[in-house]
Design an enzyme around this catalytic site. Structure first.
Site, PDB file in Angstrom:
ATOM      1  N   CYS A 116      34.356  39.393  46.932  1.00 53.77           N
ATOM      2  CA  CYS A 116      34.227  39.758  48.339  1.00 53.77           C
ATOM      3  C   CYS A 116      33.294  40.958  48.463  1.00 53.77           C
ATOM      4  O   CYS A 116      33.137  41.742  47.539  1.00 53.77           O
ATOM      5  CB  CYS A 116      35.543  40.124  49.001  1.00 53.77           C
ATOM      6  N   ARG A 157      28.510  37.931  46.980  1.00 51.20           N
ATOM      7  CA  ARG A 157      29.849  38.224  46.474  1.00 51.20           C
ATOM      8  C   ARG A 157      30.887  37.232  46.975  1.00 51.20           C
ATOM      9  O   ARG A 157      32.060  37.325  46.604  1.00 51.20           O
ATOM     10  CB  ARG A 157      30.260  39.642  46.877  1.00 51.20           C
ATOM     11  N   TRP A 206      35.470  35.905  49.192  1.00 52.42           N
ATOM     12  CA  TRP A 206      35.636  34.884  48.167  1.00 52.42           C
ATOM     13  C   TRP A 206      37.142  34.791  47.976  1.00 52.42           C
ATOM     14  O   TRP A 206      37.784  35.727  47.506  1.00 52.42           O
ATOM     15  CB  TRP A 206      34.938  35.305  46.876  1.00 52.42           C
ATOM     16  N   ASN A 256      38.364  44.266  48.826  1.00 50.69           N
ATOM     17  CA  ASN A 256      37.808  43.474  47.727  1.00 50.69           C
ATOM     18  C   ASN A 256      38.701  43.719  46.519  1.00 50.69           C
ATOM     19  O   ASN A 256      38.972  44.865  46.184  1.00 50.69           O
ATOM     20  CB  ASN A 256      36.374  43.953  47.441  1.00 50.69           C
ATOM     21  N   GLY A 257      39.180  42.653  45.878  1.00 52.33           N
ATOM     22  CA  GLY A 257      40.045  42.822  44.708  1.00 52.33           C
ATOM     23  C   GLY A 257      41.358  42.097  44.900  1.00 52.33           C
ATOM     24  O   GLY A 257      41.468  41.189  45.732  1.00 52.33           O
ATOM     25  N   GLU A 307      24.204  26.389  28.292  1.00 49.99           N
ATOM     26  CA  GLU A 307      23.717  27.000  29.533  1.00 49.99           C
ATOM     27  C   GLU A 307      23.138  25.928  30.466  1.00 49.99           C
ATOM     28  O   GLU A 307      23.351  25.963  31.678  1.00 49.99           O
ATOM     29  CB  GLU A 307      22.675  28.077  29.187  1.00 49.99           C
ATOM     30  N   LYS A 311      24.430  25.185  34.215  1.00 50.49           N
ATOM     31  CA  LYS A 311      23.526  25.232  35.378  1.00 50.49           C
ATOM     32  C   LYS A 311      23.664  23.959  36.204  1.00 50.49           C
ATOM     33  O   LYS A 311      23.793  23.999  37.414  1.00 50.49           O
ATOM     34  CB  LYS A 311      22.109  25.349  34.857  1.00 50.49           C
ATOM     35  N   GLU A 348      27.191  23.662  37.987  1.00 47.53           N
ATOM     36  CA  GLU A 348      27.525  24.605  39.060  1.00 47.53           C
ATOM     37  C   GLU A 348      26.734  24.374  40.341  1.00 47.53           C
ATOM     38  O   GLU A 348      27.232  24.676  41.419  1.00 47.53           O
ATOM     39  CB  GLU A 348      27.413  26.061  38.598  1.00 47.53           C
ATOM     40  N   HIS A 377      32.106  14.051  16.131  1.00 45.38           N
ATOM     41  CA  HIS A 377      33.516  14.426  15.938  1.00 45.38           C
ATOM     42  C   HIS A 377      34.332  14.232  17.211  1.00 45.38           C
ATOM     43  O   HIS A 377      35.395  14.834  17.364  1.00 45.38           O
ATOM     44  CB  HIS A 377      33.602  15.868  15.432  1.00 45.38           C
ATOM     45  N   LYS A 423      28.440  35.453  43.376  1.00 48.22           N
ATOM     46  CA  LYS A 423      27.466  36.028  42.447  1.00 48.22           C
ATOM     47  C   LYS A 423      28.093  37.099  41.558  1.00 48.22           C
ATOM     48  O   LYS A 423      27.721  37.245  40.409  1.00 48.22           O
ATOM     49  CB  LYS A 423      26.306  36.604  43.251  1.00 48.22           C
TER      50      LYS A 423
HETATM   51  C1  F6R Z   1      26.149  31.119  36.127  1.00 50.08           C
HETATM   52  C2  F6R Z   1      26.417  32.518  36.386  1.00 50.08           C
HETATM   53  C3  F6R Z   1      27.689  33.081  35.885  1.00 50.08           C
HETATM   54  C4  F6R Z   1      27.492  34.556  35.468  1.00 50.08           C
HETATM   55  C5  F6R Z   1      28.846  35.187  35.117  1.00 50.08           C
HETATM   56  C6  F6R Z   1      28.678  36.614  34.637  1.00 50.08           C
HETATM   57  O1  F6R Z   1      24.889  30.729  36.603  1.00 50.08           O
HETATM   58  O2  F6R Z   1      25.643  33.174  37.011  1.00 50.08           O
HETATM   59  O3  F6R Z   1      28.229  32.335  34.851  1.00 50.08           O
HETATM   60  O4  F6R Z   1      26.625  34.604  34.379  1.00 50.08           O
HETATM   61  O5  F6R Z   1      29.671  35.163  36.241  1.00 50.08           O
HETATM   62  O6  F6R Z   1      28.102  37.400  35.625  1.00 50.08           O
HETATM   63  P1  F6R Z   1      27.400  38.784  35.276  1.00 50.08           P
HETATM   64  O7  F6R Z   1      26.196  38.477  34.460  1.00 50.08           O
HETATM   65  O8  F6R Z   1      27.077  39.396  36.594  1.00 50.08           O
HETATM   66  O9  F6R Z   1      28.396  39.595  34.489  1.00 50.08           O
END
Ligand code: F6R
Length: 606
Positions: free
Chosen positions: A2, A27, A74, A98-99, A479, A483, A486, A502, A601
């Protein structure tokens, strides 16, 4: 998670609150709301979903008031409905949070017994009623908040305003970041300095346990014990021009395209270009004597760390312990005496990464963090902060931050290797040269972007997609799968190519695209064998490789041809096609590329 904002302004603040919230949508964007002090009472407007819904609501039902707070959510406790949207309020007080308040059930039960009526499912409402309760017992707003803070357990950042108090706002921080902005006859509050960038660049960050009493004329800050404390005012470098997509349709596209430039900036920060050598900052520890290294992070940043482990072990011959942050600390991993612990985080605020950093610090480790937000909590709590120079990353799916994290980790591996004598000066120069070629190679991959559109059309029809890789291509496969899932919501998994037989091979049939990340390196032949196992079972192979097609003796659904590069740098290059595949698939599917569902984010809850 948030985002929260607050403004003690000279005139109506509703528009500025929304403007600041727009910068915090990274956020969370499940709902948004603002509340203001209107003479003797509080008023609020809230809306489910993204900020634009709140903006629409404000057009038909404007909000006056020079003092206000705002929130973009969020959801953690309670569905993302308007009823559960912040700000929460009673007749006396309104709160944005937030939290997570861990003891909200106990507080709520107690307050309900005392006659308080709750109308949301949130943990935050317990804070509102608790403060209200103290005020109804005769305490002033400041005394009521002080008393309430002593009763709250959990992690929180709070912004609080009071009916009938036009020149008062209280902020509190415990575990979630908060910045106070100083204006001329105005004061601001935000989850970060970016939110406040259009209003002021004079920022005071609250420390853990701090709470602040804000008036238009200034702020008094108290620590957890209630002592008046001074926290420095710093000049923020957050730009007010953040929310600009340039010529791109999405921030994610813009950020993918920025990679050649931001990787160059990041490398230039750690490399002496003239000497062709790494110039790594002093971490306050003798790199020659580091006997074991611990790396921890979450999500994409964790996968960057995993590539780092391969590099550091191969080139510097130092064993690396790596784990996702939400696991490392809870399994109470033993830490080596005098060890170095490295944390990787774009936001620098990820709750699990921060908590693990503190665990390692308490365990006597030297703490270095690779962070994109230099003023973040993780940067500030580290002994050494190693910035990535990716610039603000707005798309929720991390792209340019990832490749910049890889750039710093590559330089760290070289610095360790040189210090320990496992890499000669000539080898270092050769590897630095290869790193300096990365931006040019990435530009050439991006120039061929059109090929990804056709492949994305096919991927968009799949229900499941597998990604395979060996060595440093294995984290890139992980990764790539993250990507895709998500932002397109297609189920995708990354596997070490050798692990396929396996178990996961059971998933292969003619409907399952298998994306193989296979630079022509020492492991290439082995990966080709695994690819043949897939082909024999009808899997549709999309090969990402610099190897010519005739080196692969099985039929390919697509071949993404990569520039030839030194194998050390392939993770930086091969990340890019996986980003472009995910991006274009999401565009075909029509999903919300920059703000995919259920995500945020900056993940400031555990
Ligand atoms: C995926 C993504 C997340 C962040 C993760 C850590 O695309 O962005 O998996 O990598 O939430 O976030 P940070 O790097 O801000 O600690």
């Amino acid at each position: 998670m948030c985002g929260i904002v607050g403004i003690l302004g000279k005139s109506s603040v509703a528009t500025d609150l929304v403007d600041a919230l727009r910068r915090l949508e990274y956020r969370g964007y499940d709902s948004a709301g603002i509340a203001t002090v209107e003479s003797d009472h509080l008023e609020r407007r809230r809306a489910e979903g993204k900020l634009k819904n709140l903006e629409k609501r404000l057009l038909s039902e404007p909000l006056a008031g020079r003092t206000g707070i705002g929130h973009t959510r969020w959801a953690t406790h309670g569905r993302p409905t308007e009823r559960n949207a912040h700000p929460h309020m009673t007749a006396e007080v309104s709160v944005v949070h937030n939290g997570i308040i861990e003891n909200f059930r106990e507080l709520r039960a107690d307050l309900e017994k005392k006659g308080h009526v709750f109308d949301t499912d949130t943990d935050t409402e317990a804070v509102v009623h608790l403060i209200s309760h103290h005020m109804q017992q005769g305490l002033s707003p400041v005394e009521a908040v002080r008393a309430a803070l002593g009763e709250l357990q959990g992690a929180f950042a709070l912004g609080i305003i009071f009916a009938g108090h036009d020149d008062l706002m209280i902020a509190a921080r415990q575990g979630s970041p908060l910045a106070i902005g100083h204006g001329s006859g105005e004061m601001y509050l935000g989850s970060d300095a970016i939110a406040l960038a259009p209003f002021t660049d004079s920022i005071t960050y609250l420390d853990e346990g701090d709470w602040a009493v804000m008036h238009r004329s200034g702020v008094e800050i108290y620590d957890r014990a209630g002592n008046r404390v001074d926290r420095p005012m710093v000049k923020s470098v957050a730009s007010s021009l953040l929310v600009d997509k340039g010529n791109h349709r999405h921030f994610m596209a813009k950020e993918i395209h920025e990679q050649p430039e931001v990787i160059s900036h990041t490398l230039a920060n750690y490399i002496d270009m003239a000497a062709g050598q790494v110039r790594f900052p002093d971490l306050g520890i003798d790199l020659a004597k580091v006997s074991r290294l611990t790396i921890s992070a979450c999500g994409t940043a964790y996968y960057a760390g995993l590539v780092g482990k391969y590099w550091i072990e191969q080139f510097a011959r130092v064993p690396v312990e790596i784990d996702i942050a939400s696991e490392l600390r809870y399994r109470e991993a033993p830490l080596p005496e005098g060890g170095l612990a490295v944390f990787v985080s774009q936001s620098g605020e990820t709750a699990d990464t921060l908590a693990t950093l503190r665990y390692c610090k308490a365990g006597g480790q030297r703490i270095a963090s690779i962070v994109n937000v230099r003023t973040s909590t993780i940067a500030r709590e580290s002994h050494a902060a190693l910035p990535t120079l990716a610039g603000p990353e707005i798309g929720v799916a991390s792209t340019k931050a990832f490749t910049c994290q890889l750039s710093v980790l590559a330089c760290l591996a070289l610095a360790l290797g040189r210090a320990r004598g496992t890499i000669s000066e000539a080898k270092e120069q050769e590897m630095v040269k290869a790193l300096m070629e990365v931006p040019r190679h990435i530009s050439s991959i991006i120039r061929n972007e059109q090929q990804f559109v056709a492949i994305a059309q096919e991927l968009s029809k799949a229900r499941d997609v597998l990604y395979l890789g060996r060595g440093t291509s294995y984290p890139i496969a992980l990764e790539g799968a993250l990507k895709l899932k998500e932002i397109s919501y297609i189920h995708a998994e990354g596997y070490a190519a050798g692990e396929l037989k396996h178990g996961p091979i059971a998933l292969i049939d003619e409907n399952v695209p298998v994306i193989v990340v296979a630079p022509e390196d020492a492991l290439f032949e082995k990966t080709v064998s695994n690819m043949q196992e897939v082909a024999a079972r009808g899997g549709k192979i999309i090969l990402i490789s610099d190897a010519p097609a005739d080196k692969v003796s099985c039929s390919l659904a697509a071949h993404i041809e990569m520039p030839t590069s030194v194998s050390f740098t392939t993770p930086l290059l091969y990340a890019v096609p996986t980003q472009l595949l995910a991006y274009h698939t999401a565009v075909v599917m029509g999903t919300d590329v920059d703000q995919p569902r259920n995500l945020a984010k900056s993940v400031t809850v555990e």
